[in-house]
Each structure stands twice: as structure tokens, then as C-alpha cells.
Write a protein that holds these residues in place. Sequence first.
Motif, PDB file in Angstrom:
ATOM      1  N   ARG A 171       0.656  -1.627  -0.426  1.00 25.12           N
ATOM      2  CA  ARG A 171      -0.026   0.031   0.242  1.00 25.12           C
ATOM      3  C   ARG A 171       0.883   1.214   0.176  1.00 25.12           C
ATOM      4  O   ARG A 171       0.509   1.892  -1.183  1.00 25.12           O
ATOM      5  N   VAL A 172       1.787   0.995   0.524  1.00 22.86           N
ATOM      6  CA  VAL A 172       2.592   2.785   0.788  1.00 22.86           C
ATOM      7  C   VAL A 172       3.289   2.324  -0.948  1.00 22.86           C
ATOM      8  O   VAL A 172       3.680   3.911  -0.708  1.00 22.86           O
ATOM      9  N   LEU A 173       4.103   1.576  -1.196  1.00 25.81           N
ATOM     10  CA  LEU A 173       4.323   1.635  -2.449  1.00 25.81           C
ATOM     11  C   LEU A 173       3.208   2.348  -3.260  1.00 25.81           C
ATOM     12  O   LEU A 173       3.497   3.726  -4.002  1.00 25.81           O
ATOM     13  N   GLU A 174       1.977   1.745  -3.219  1.00 29.48           N
ATOM     14  CA  GLU A 174       1.218   2.393  -4.522  1.00 29.48           C
ATOM     15  C   GLU A 174       0.844   3.697  -4.255  1.00 29.48           C
ATOM     16  O   GLU A 174       0.856   4.638  -4.935  1.00 29.48           O
ATOM     17  N   GLU A 175       0.892   4.458  -2.534  1.00 30.45           N
ATOM     18  CA  GLU A 175       0.798   5.934  -2.206  1.00 30.45           C
ATOM     19  C   GLU A 175       1.795   6.772  -2.282  1.00 30.45           C
ATOM     20  O   GLU A 175       1.547   8.132  -2.664  1.00 30.45           O
ATOM     21  N   GLU A 176       3.140   6.156  -2.099  1.00 23.69           N
ATOM     22  CA  GLU A 176       4.177   6.782  -2.928  1.00 23.69           C
ATOM     23  C   GLU A 176       3.674   6.763  -4.027  1.00 23.69           C
ATOM     24  O   GLU A 176       4.589   7.983  -4.582  1.00 23.69           O
ATOM     25  N   ALA A 177       3.324   5.883  -4.986  1.00 22.05           N
ATOM     26  CA  ALA A 177       3.626   6.191  -6.413  1.00 22.05           C
ATOM     27  C   ALA A 177       2.799   6.677  -6.698  1.00 22.05           C
ATOM     28  O   ALA A 177       3.196   7.713  -7.723  1.00 22.05           O
ATOM     29  N   ALA A 178       2.086   7.367  -6.213  1.00 18.78           N
ATOM     30  CA  ALA A 178       0.932   8.493  -6.568  1.00 18.78           C
ATOM     31  C   ALA A 178       0.978   9.610  -5.988  1.00 18.78           C
ATOM     32  O   ALA A 178      -0.057  10.681  -6.365  1.00 18.78           O
ATOM     33  N   GLY A 179       1.856   9.955  -4.918  1.00 19.25           N
ATOM     34  CA  GLY A 179       2.112  10.958  -4.516  1.00 19.25           C
ATOM     35  C   GLY A 179       1.292  11.495  -3.518  1.00 19.25           C
ATOM     36  O   GLY A 179       1.413  12.792  -3.080  1.00 19.25           O
ATOM     37  N   VAL A 215      15.681  -8.278   8.482  1.00 23.09           N
ATOM     38  CA  VAL A 215      16.047  -6.584   7.647  1.00 23.09           C
ATOM     39  C   VAL A 215      13.772  -6.468   6.813  1.00 23.09           C
ATOM     40  O   VAL A 215      13.373  -7.085   6.732  1.00 23.09           O
ATOM     41  N   HIS A 216      13.590  -4.681   6.839  1.00 20.83           N
ATOM     42  CA  HIS A 216      12.929  -4.885   6.018  1.00 20.83           C
ATOM     43  C   HIS A 216      12.895  -3.745   5.398  1.00 20.83           C
ATOM     44  O   HIS A 216      14.420  -2.622   5.243  1.00 20.83           O
ATOM     45  N   THR A 217      12.614  -3.191   4.632  1.00 16.59           N
ATOM     46  CA  THR A 217      12.377  -2.434   3.282  1.00 16.59           C
ATOM     47  C   THR A 217      12.018  -0.827   3.980  1.00 16.59           C
ATOM     48  O   THR A 217      11.493  -0.514   5.133  1.00 16.59           O
ATOM     49  N   ALA A 218      12.317  -0.328   3.227  1.00 20.02           N
ATOM     50  CA  ALA A 218      11.645   1.841   3.889  1.00 20.02           C
ATOM     51  C   ALA A 218      10.910   1.693   3.353  1.00 20.02           C
ATOM     52  O   ALA A 218      10.772   2.735   3.935  1.00 20.02           O
ATOM     53  N   HIS A 219      10.256   0.690   2.825  1.00 16.25           N
ATOM     54  CA  HIS A 219       8.283   1.154   2.764  1.00 16.25           C
ATOM     55  C   HIS A 219       7.508  -0.264   3.714  1.00 16.25           C
ATOM     56  O   HIS A 219       6.225   0.558   3.682  1.00 16.25           O
ATOM     57  N   THR A 220       8.648  -0.533   4.589  1.00 13.89           N
ATOM     58  CA  THR A 220       7.300  -1.507   5.799  1.00 13.89           C
ATOM     59  C   THR A 220       6.619  -0.766   6.432  1.00 13.89           C
ATOM     60  O   THR A 220       8.032  -0.360   7.043  1.00 13.89           O
ATOM     61  N   VAL A 221       5.697  -1.199   7.742  1.00 10.82           N
ATOM     62  CA  VAL A 221       4.954   0.222   8.489  1.00 10.82           C
ATOM     63  C   VAL A 221       5.351  -1.062   9.293  1.00 10.82           C
ATOM     64  O   VAL A 221       4.866  -1.797   9.762  1.00 10.82           O
ATOM     65  N   HIS A 222       6.297  -0.061  10.628  1.00 11.49           N
ATOM     66  CA  HIS A 222       6.529  -0.919  11.524  1.00 11.49           C
ATOM     67  C   HIS A 222       6.184  -0.067  12.440  1.00 11.49           C
ATOM     68  O   HIS A 222       5.980   1.361  13.033  1.00 11.49           O
ATOM     69  N   ALA A 223       6.647  -0.439  13.752  1.00  9.02           N
ATOM     70  CA  ALA A 223       6.532  -0.132  14.892  1.00  9.02           C
ATOM     71  C   ALA A 223       6.682  -0.596  16.406  1.00  9.02           C
ATOM     72  O   ALA A 223       7.263  -1.908  16.155  1.00  9.02           O
ATOM     73  N   ALA A 224       7.067  -0.407  17.678  1.00  2.92           N
ATOM     74  CA  ALA A 224       7.514  -0.933  18.997  1.00  2.92           C
ATOM     75  C   ALA A 224       6.127  -0.866  20.139  1.00  2.92           C
ATOM     76  O   ALA A 224       5.993  -0.047  19.122  1.00  2.92           O
ATOM     77  N   LEU A 225       6.159  -2.225  20.969  1.00  4.72           N
ATOM     78  CA  LEU A 225       5.315  -2.469  21.446  1.00  4.72           C
ATOM     79  C   LEU A 225       5.751  -1.481  22.758  1.00  4.72           C
ATOM     80  O   LEU A 225       6.752  -1.514  23.012  1.00  4.72           O
ATOM     81  N   ASP A 226       5.296  -1.849  23.372  1.00  2.00           N
ATOM     82  CA  ASP A 226       5.272  -1.097  25.127  1.00  2.00           C
ATOM     83  C   ASP A 226       6.277  -2.510  26.125  1.00  2.00           C
ATOM     84  O   ASP A 226       5.625  -3.261  25.805  1.00  2.00           O
ATOM     85  N   ASN A 227       7.084  -2.057  26.693  1.00  2.00           N
ATOM     86  CA  ASN A 227       7.636  -3.245  27.421  1.00  2.00           C
ATOM     87  C   ASN A 227       6.951  -3.552  28.609  1.00  2.00           C
ATOM     88  O   ASN A 227       6.941  -2.658  29.436  1.00  2.00           O
ATOM     89  N   VAL A 228       6.089  -4.264  28.572  1.00  2.00           N
ATOM     90  CA  VAL A 228       5.205  -4.700  30.102  1.00  2.00           C
ATOM     91  C   VAL A 228       6.571  -5.839  30.886  1.00  2.00           C
ATOM     92  O   VAL A 228       5.667  -6.409  31.332  1.00  2.00           O
TER      93      VAL A 228
END
Length: 261
Positions: A171-179, A215-228
Motif C-alpha cells: 500500500r505504501v508503494l502504491e501511495e508513494e507512486a501516486a504522490g 531486515v525490512h524495506t524502506a516502505h514497510t510500516v513498523h512500530a514498537a510494543l510497550d515493555n510490559v
Amino acid sequence: MLTSNGYVLDEQRLGELVAVPEEERGDRAQLRARLQRDGYLFLTGLLDPAAVLAFREYYFGLTGSAADGASYRKVLFEEIVPGPEYAAFCAQPALKGWFEWFLGGEPFLHRRKIIRQTAPGENGIGTATQAHYDLVYLRGGSDQVLSAWIPLGDCPVSRGGLTYLEGSHHRVLEEEAAGRLKRPAASITADLPALAAQYDANWLVADYRAGDVVVHTAHTVHAALDNVSTELRLSTDIRYQRADDAIDDRWQNHWHDRDGL
């Protein structure tokens, strides 16, 4: 119960990060196809756990005596980040050699390399890495830059490791391409449950071990979890690309949390 920045993740929107099977590990074509399909490569045991734990011990040997936040920051940004031990860890043959093989050319390691420490119980917006994809911070170079997230020690889900939004890079690649995503560098949101619903996708999690690398691409959405958990979470994220591709000059200084990037 898993949270990120205090938001409770929906159990119906959780999945498992899938490790690369052993039979594919030496097949570059298969790995490239997998990266294009999934947006990430979960490489279990890529590094020698002893090397990872040795760097962890070095880190805490220097920071453990810091009496306050100012002392910790001085050690981190003046000794560890620019130090030869960190440089050697990030360019160790098992890591640099893998990128040279995978990229099919001379690898280039960005000097701006980040170490993240998260204490148990830290939550609320701004404590965990918010959902984002790396290209928004690396606009000045190639969009083929690859990030490597490395847990510096065992990191079960409860300790707040990285989580990936399944299939988000398409999805990110598509939206990047569409500006539609050309905007100043910024995270997407701290609200991971809402983003999963928006993308109709699962957040992928894993129990990481010392020696694992994602290893992940520059377009892959990621985040961190809280430390519980009851233990500190320590990790580093670094970026490699081919040396003959365009390089973002802003990322060629040592990392500082006030460098504006």
C-alpha cells in the motif's frame, strides 16, 4: 495484553512474524522474492549470540554507572555511539557480509545508527516507536535502503520488540507512486489498533532471541510494543544499501536524539 504507546492491540489483529526457513537462507533469489512479497526477512540466528551479548555487556558496563539522565546521555552519545566497539558490531562480517551477498555489490552502512533502551512500565504516547516507514526519514537517498533491527539480547514479545504491519509496504508503494505520501518526515500514528483497522491488516510479532536480525524495506510500516516485562529492552537499528546507489548525506553523522532527523 500487548500495548504500544498505551494503546491496547486488538488480539484479532495480531499475527506471527515468520522466520525465513533454513532451506531458503542460501538462495538469494528466493530471499529477494520473499522480501518483495512480505516486506521483511526474519533471519533467526544470523549473528553469533555471544557477540550480541558481549556488546550488551559492554553497553551496560558503561551506562550502568550513570547516576542520572544527563550522565547516561553523555556516555551514550559521546562514548558508545561514536565508539569503535559499536562500529565493529554493526560491521561485523556476519552482518556486513550478508548484506554484500544479498545486495550483490559493495554494501554501505549509514553512519547514523540508533540504540534504543526501553525500561519496564514505560508507556503512553511518545515512549514506544510510533508506526512509520523509514523512507520518510531517508528522502535524500535511494529508496532501496534496507534497515536491520537487531535485539541486543533476548526480546520476548512482553519486552517490547518491533512489530510489523502485514503487507503494508504494498500500500505504501502504491501511495508513494501516486504522490499521496510526500510529506515532511513524521510518524504515521501512535494508534496501532486504528492503523491495523485502516489497512485491514495484522500486526506481526515474535519472541526474538540474541542473534536474530529482522531486515525490512524502506516502505514497510513498523512500530514498537510497550515493555510490559520486568527487564530492560535493548536494541539497535542500522541501515545498509549498495554503495553505488544514491546516499542520504544527512545520515552520515553519528546519531543523536536531538539531530532533527
